[in-house]
Design an enzyme around this catalytic site. Structure first.
Site, PDB file in Angstrom:
ATOM      1  N   ASP A  57       0.861  -1.185   0.000  1.00 35.92           N
ATOM      2  CA  ASP A  57       0.000   0.000   0.000  1.00 35.92           C
ATOM      3  C   ASP A  57       0.897   1.234   0.000  1.00 35.92           C
ATOM      4  O   ASP A  57       1.725   1.397   0.900  1.00 35.92           O
ATOM      5  CB  ASP A  57      -0.917   0.003   1.223  1.00 35.92           C
ATOM      6  CG  ASP A  57      -1.847   1.204   1.245  1.00 35.92           C
ATOM      7  OD1 ASP A  57      -2.703   1.307   0.349  1.00 35.92           O
ATOM      8  OD2 ASP A  57      -1.691   2.058   2.145  1.00 35.92           O
ATOM      9  N   GLU A  83      -2.032  -1.540  -5.754  1.00 32.57           N
ATOM     10  CA  GLU A  83      -3.314  -0.962  -6.112  1.00 32.57           C
ATOM     11  C   GLU A  83      -3.179  -0.206  -7.422  1.00 32.57           C
ATOM     12  O   GLU A  83      -2.193   0.501  -7.642  1.00 32.57           O
ATOM     13  CB  GLU A  83      -3.779  -0.010  -5.010  1.00 32.57           C
ATOM     14  CG  GLU A  83      -5.222   0.447  -5.164  1.00 32.57           C
ATOM     15  CD  GLU A  83      -5.710   1.222  -3.958  1.00 32.57           C
ATOM     16  OE1 GLU A  83      -6.896   1.587  -3.930  1.00 32.57           O
ATOM     17  OE2 GLU A  83      -4.895   1.466  -3.038  1.00 32.57           O
ATOM     18  N   ASP A 139      -3.183   1.654   7.106  1.00 27.06           N
ATOM     19  CA  ASP A 139      -2.334   1.268   5.984  1.00 27.06           C
ATOM     20  C   ASP A 139      -2.021  -0.227   5.987  1.00 27.06           C
ATOM     21  O   ASP A 139      -2.013  -0.876   4.931  1.00 27.06           O
ATOM     22  CB  ASP A 139      -1.040   2.090   5.992  1.00 27.06           C
ATOM     23  CG  ASP A 139      -1.305   3.573   5.832  1.00 27.06           C
ATOM     24  OD1 ASP A 139      -2.309   3.922   5.194  1.00 27.06           O
ATOM     25  OD2 ASP A 139      -0.514   4.381   6.350  1.00 27.06           O
TER      26      ASP A 139
END
Length: 398
Positions: free
Chosen positions: A189, A274, A355
């Site tokens: 992330d 992502e 996170d």
């Protein structure tokens, strides 16, 4: 294990003599001139609904050299001039395939100064590189050795805005081989408070390279703004000073990203990220500077090509996947999760770091993709990875 026959570009800094610098500067100018002339000719032909390809522009180049106005094109090597026509052909190929926008004209002040030489335009012998139209080899700082027995197929010479000269040698690297397969997988992330947060709980600090030099950069930019507009010597010196600070920031950023991506690829078989639309995110005036400094797009690019080199897999989960709002323990989706919320507790009692929880959810979604192939769609901008389609996770009652 068999080699991949990967072609790598090895970039080195060099220090040209005055004569070499003058010759290269002339070459850069001629390359830019030929590119703009060919682009103008193809644009006019496009308006007439005619097609002009590389062979036609090559014939035009021969005719241009015979005119009095463009006779100076004969003073430099013809190899970079032919190469720039090939680059223009590639640009139009991407445009017609809808992978890029229409080619733009090169600017003397803003465009990158570079020239590409193929094997007929240089001589590489005994560790020395000599370009066409030059009597002496380039004074290259060999910061790392080329692969044993490697012979460059192309050589690209460039000069950046800070005035530094670089030469890039493209050759096959037999040392790039797939790494032994492992069972390890990691969710990644990206963020601003921490550059990367891994599903293992590890957090990598964001060094904020631009912030460290922000005061120096602002001072240099103020000095530049006070100089008289034009091509004066003082303005050139002030512009060069600003460019050197930018180059220092960029070098530090690239060094860190290369080290991080190399470590992640070596340690993990599957890497889940992502699929962020960074181009849209930087439109946020509050976060644009921080996002640009973090260089999320550069991180993804490095991660994908290194994974392809070493036999690893990169999976990109769709940007609409609620990784931050989804409880990684029970699967409950929170209605809202403002950026100011860094820790939260789910109704099931699980306490989450925002996170770390997002990285765990990304990993779970990525593993589901790799195992059963569910929710996979191709991404034009990321040929090296897979992407899960938009998913709406069902809300569960506590």
């Amino acid at each position: 294990m068999a080699a991949n026959h990967v072609k790598r570009a090895f970039k080195y800094r060099f220090y040209p003599s005055d004569a070499q610098a003058a010759e290269l500067s002339r070459t850069f100018g001629c390359v830019r001139k030929v590119y703009n002339l060919a682009l103008d000719a193809r644009t006019q032909a496009w308006a007439r609904q005619e097609r002009v390809n590389y062979n036609a522009t090559s014939a035009m180049l021969t005719a241009w050299k015979k005119t009095e106005e463009l006779a100076f094109l004969n003073d430099v090597s013809s190899v970079p001039l032919q190469q720039t026509l090939r680059h223009l052909q590639t640009a139009f190929t991407h445009f017609f395939a809808r992978r890029a926008r229409y080619p733009r004209f090169k600017s003397r002040k803003r465009s990158r100064k570079s020239a590409e030489y193929t094997t007929s335009g240089f001589r590489f012998q005994d560790g020395q590189l000599t370009l066409a139209k030059m009597a002496d080899p380039l004074d290259i700082v060999w910061s790392r050795p080329l692969p044993d027995g490697a012979t460059p197929s192309t050589v690209t010479v460039s000069q950046d805005a800070a005035g530094r000269w670089f030469v890039s040698l493209l050759c096959e690297d037999p040392h790039v081989t797939p790494l032994p397969a492992t069972d390890s997988a990691v969710g990644i992330d990206v963020g601003l408070n921490h550059l990367l947060t891994l599903s293992t709980g590890e957090k990598i600090a964001n060094p904020r390279h631009e912030r460290r030099d922000r005061a120096r950069l602002a001072r240099a930019q103020r000095e530049l703004s006070r100089k008289a507009k034009g091509d004066g010597a003082n303005r050139r010196k002030a512009r060069r000073k600003v460019a050197k600070i930018h180059a220092r920031i960029t070098d530090r950023r690239h060094d860190l990203l290369h080290k991080l991506t190399t470590r992640l690829v070596r340690d993990n078989q599957t890497l889940v990220i992502e699929d962020l639309a960074v181009r849209n995110l930087v439109k946020n005036r509050t976060l644009a500077r921080g996002i640009s400094d973090a260089s999320w797009s550069e991180f993804r690019c490095l991660l994908e090509y290194k994974a392809a080199w070493y036999g690893r897999q990169v999976i990109a989960v769709d940007r609409f996947f609620p990784s931050s709002r989804l409880c990684s323990v029970c699967g409950t989706v929170q209605d809202r999760m403002p950026l100011s919320v860094r820790t939260w507790t789910c109704a099931c009692g699980a306490a989450h770091d925002r996170d770390v929880n997002a990285a765990k959810n990304l990993l779970a979604a990525g593993l589901a993709v790799s195992v059963c192939g569910a929710g996979v769609r191709p991404q034009r901008s990321s040929p090296g990875g897979q992407s899960a389609v938009k998913q709406k996770t069902p809300r569960r009652e506590p």
